[in-house]
Design an enzyme around this catalytic site. Structure first.
Site, PDB file in Angstrom:
ATOM      1  N   PRO A 185     -33.140 -59.761 -34.751  1.00 10.12           N
ATOM      2  CA  PRO A 185     -32.343 -60.849 -34.175  1.00 10.12           C
ATOM      3  C   PRO A 185     -31.258 -61.358 -35.125  1.00 10.12           C
ATOM      4  O   PRO A 185     -30.170 -61.755 -34.687  1.00 10.12           O
ATOM      5  CB  PRO A 185     -33.360 -61.968 -33.884  1.00 10.12           C
ATOM      6  N   ASP A 240     -26.098 -48.569 -40.151  1.00  9.74           N
ATOM      7  CA  ASP A 240     -27.034 -48.233 -41.216  1.00  9.74           C
ATOM      8  C   ASP A 240     -26.397 -48.689 -42.525  1.00  9.74           C
ATOM      9  O   ASP A 240     -25.181 -48.564 -42.692  1.00  9.74           O
ATOM     10  CB  ASP A 240     -27.326 -46.726 -41.244  1.00  9.74           C
ATOM     11  N   SER A 241     -27.208 -49.253 -43.409  1.00 15.63           N
ATOM     12  CA  SER A 241     -26.675 -49.807 -44.659  1.00 15.63           C
ATOM     13  C   SER A 241     -27.531 -49.365 -45.823  1.00 15.63           C
ATOM     14  O   SER A 241     -28.673 -48.948 -45.652  1.00 15.63           O
ATOM     15  CB  SER A 241     -26.723 -51.333 -44.657  1.00 15.63           C
ATOM     16  N   PHE A 265     -32.466 -61.079 -47.857  1.00 15.85           N
ATOM     17  CA  PHE A 265     -33.528 -60.070 -47.791  1.00 15.85           C
ATOM     18  C   PHE A 265     -33.152 -58.914 -48.723  1.00 15.85           C
ATOM     19  O   PHE A 265     -32.101 -58.935 -49.372  1.00 15.85           O
ATOM     20  CB  PHE A 265     -33.692 -59.573 -46.338  1.00 15.85           C
ATOM     21  N   GLY A 266     -34.026 -57.925 -48.739  1.00 14.95           N
ATOM     22  CA  GLY A 266     -33.718 -56.677 -49.457  1.00 14.95           C
ATOM     23  C   GLY A 266     -33.341 -56.911 -50.910  1.00 14.95           C
ATOM     24  O   GLY A 266     -34.035 -57.584 -51.670  1.00 14.95           O
ATOM     25  N   TYR A 267     -32.205 -56.378 -51.289  1.00 15.63           N
ATOM     26  CA  TYR A 267     -31.758 -56.435 -52.688  1.00 15.63           C
ATOM     27  C   TYR A 267     -30.903 -57.673 -52.977  1.00 15.63           C
ATOM     28  O   TYR A 267     -30.329 -57.787 -54.068  1.00 15.63           O
ATOM     29  CB  TYR A 267     -30.973 -55.153 -53.021  1.00 15.63           C
TER      30      TYR A 267
HETATM   31  P1  IMP Z   1     -30.336 -51.524 -42.779  1.00 21.02           P
HETATM   32  O1  IMP Z   1     -29.796 -50.166 -42.481  1.00 21.02           O
HETATM   33  O2  IMP Z   1     -29.340 -52.616 -42.526  1.00 21.02           O
HETATM   34  O3  IMP Z   1     -31.654 -51.775 -42.126  1.00 21.02           O
HETATM   35  O4  IMP Z   1     -30.569 -51.574 -44.347  1.00 21.02           O
HETATM   36  C1  IMP Z   1     -31.425 -50.647 -45.019  1.00 21.02           C
HETATM   37  C2  IMP Z   1     -31.904 -51.237 -46.329  1.00 21.02           C
HETATM   38  O5  IMP Z   1     -30.776 -51.458 -47.203  1.00 21.02           O
HETATM   39  C3  IMP Z   1     -32.556 -52.611 -46.192  1.00 21.02           C
HETATM   40  O6  IMP Z   1     -33.944 -52.458 -45.929  1.00 21.02           O
HETATM   41  C4  IMP Z   1     -32.297 -53.226 -47.563  1.00 21.02           C
HETATM   42  O7  IMP Z   1     -33.239 -52.740 -48.490  1.00 21.02           O
HETATM   43  C5  IMP Z   1     -30.938 -52.671 -47.913  1.00 21.02           C
HETATM   44  N1  IMP Z   1     -29.872 -53.597 -47.450  1.00 21.02           N
HETATM   45  C6  IMP Z   1     -28.960 -53.385 -46.476  1.00 21.02           C
HETATM   46  N2  IMP Z   1     -28.155 -54.454 -46.320  1.00 21.02           N
HETATM   47  C7  IMP Z   1     -28.567 -55.369 -47.223  1.00 21.02           C
HETATM   48  C8  IMP Z   1     -28.123 -56.691 -47.533  1.00 21.02           C
HETATM   49  O8  IMP Z   1     -27.192 -57.268 -46.930  1.00 21.02           O
HETATM   50  N3  IMP Z   1     -28.802 -57.312 -48.512  1.00 21.02           N
HETATM   51  C9  IMP Z   1     -29.832 -56.745 -49.188  1.00 21.02           C
HETATM   52  N4  IMP Z   1     -30.304 -55.523 -48.916  1.00 21.02           N
HETATM   53  C10 IMP Z   1     -29.667 -54.823 -47.943  1.00 21.02           C
END
Ligand code: IMP
Length: 197
Positions: free
Chosen positions: A10, A67-68, A152-154
């Site tokens: 969301p 995808d990130s 979140f994440g990094y």
């Molecule tokens: P997603 O493809 O957006 O789900 O990102 C894959 C992974 O990349 C996430 O689980 C995070 O570990 C990292 N990531 C992507 N975007 C971000 C962000 O904006 N902040 C921190 N970590 C990120």
């Protein structure tokens, strides 16, 4: 124009809506029971395409998927496409951050450069028969220790260029969203698709 965002998240949907609203694009998320394909690609582009095609198979409507990942210079671009599971399948954000910090234990400050990248893939638009890709990047550096609880994440270990030293996790969502890789990719995409008929 309407776009279905291939996500169950969301927060992500809200970020897409905030930017695409400006271009008069209606945004909808996936139904909660819609399956998501496995992200088995070896690049952000491949994974975004896999997700977009997966959703198109179900909806047969215009789809955008993203995808990130975080790409660290001194690690040859790792964790990259494996960012979500850097410390292994099912790893928590904290485990991924700890692994990254320990891999970089011997990397000096000026060599701690990194960037977040986001790739968006649009499929299923009638006037565009092939998938279109858009990229957004935010450059910065990896801290020695985590700082901040937001995001979140990094986020707690990434200081974007131009910041006063704060990590993404020490910024408000508005501050992060103004410069994030996702926001930048969305702005590029909006600039292009608003020209489509
Ligand atoms: P997603 O493809 O957006 O789900 O990102 C894959 C992974 O990349 C996430 O689980 C995070 O570990 C990292 N990531 C992507 N975007 C971000 C962000 O904006 N902040 C921190 N970590 C990120």
């Amino acid at each position: 124009m309407k776009l279905i965002v291939a996500t169950h998240n969301p927060g992500k949907l809200q970020e897409f809506r905030r930017i695409l609203d400006l271009g008069g694009i209606d945004v909808e998320g996936l139904a909660s029971d819609a399956p998501m394909p496995e992200e088995v690609g070896t690049s952000l582009e491949e994974n975004a395409l896999i997700k977009a095609r997966g959703a198109f198979e179900i909806y047969r409507e215009a789809i955008v998927a993203d995808d990130s990942g975080l790409f660290v210079d001194s690690l040859g671009g790792q964790p990259g496409v494996l960012s979500a599971r850097y410390a292994g399948p099912g790893a928590t954000d904290g485990e991924n951050r700890s692994k990254l910090l320990s891999e970089m234990a011997l990397v000096a400050g000026e060599n701690r450069r990194a960037e977040f990248r986001c790739v968006l893939c649009v499929v299923g638009v009638e006037s565009h028969s092939t998938p279109e890709f858009y990229v957004g990047v935010v450059k910065g550096r990896i801290t020695e220790l985590p700082m901040g609880d937001a995001g979140f994440g990094y986020d707690p270990i990434f200081v974007p260029d131009g910041s006063d030293g704060r990590t993404f996790a020490q910024m408000s969502p508005q501050e992060k969203n103004a410069i994030s890789h996702r926001a930048r990719a969305l702005e590029v995409m909006l600039g292009e698709i608003s020209k489509w008929s």
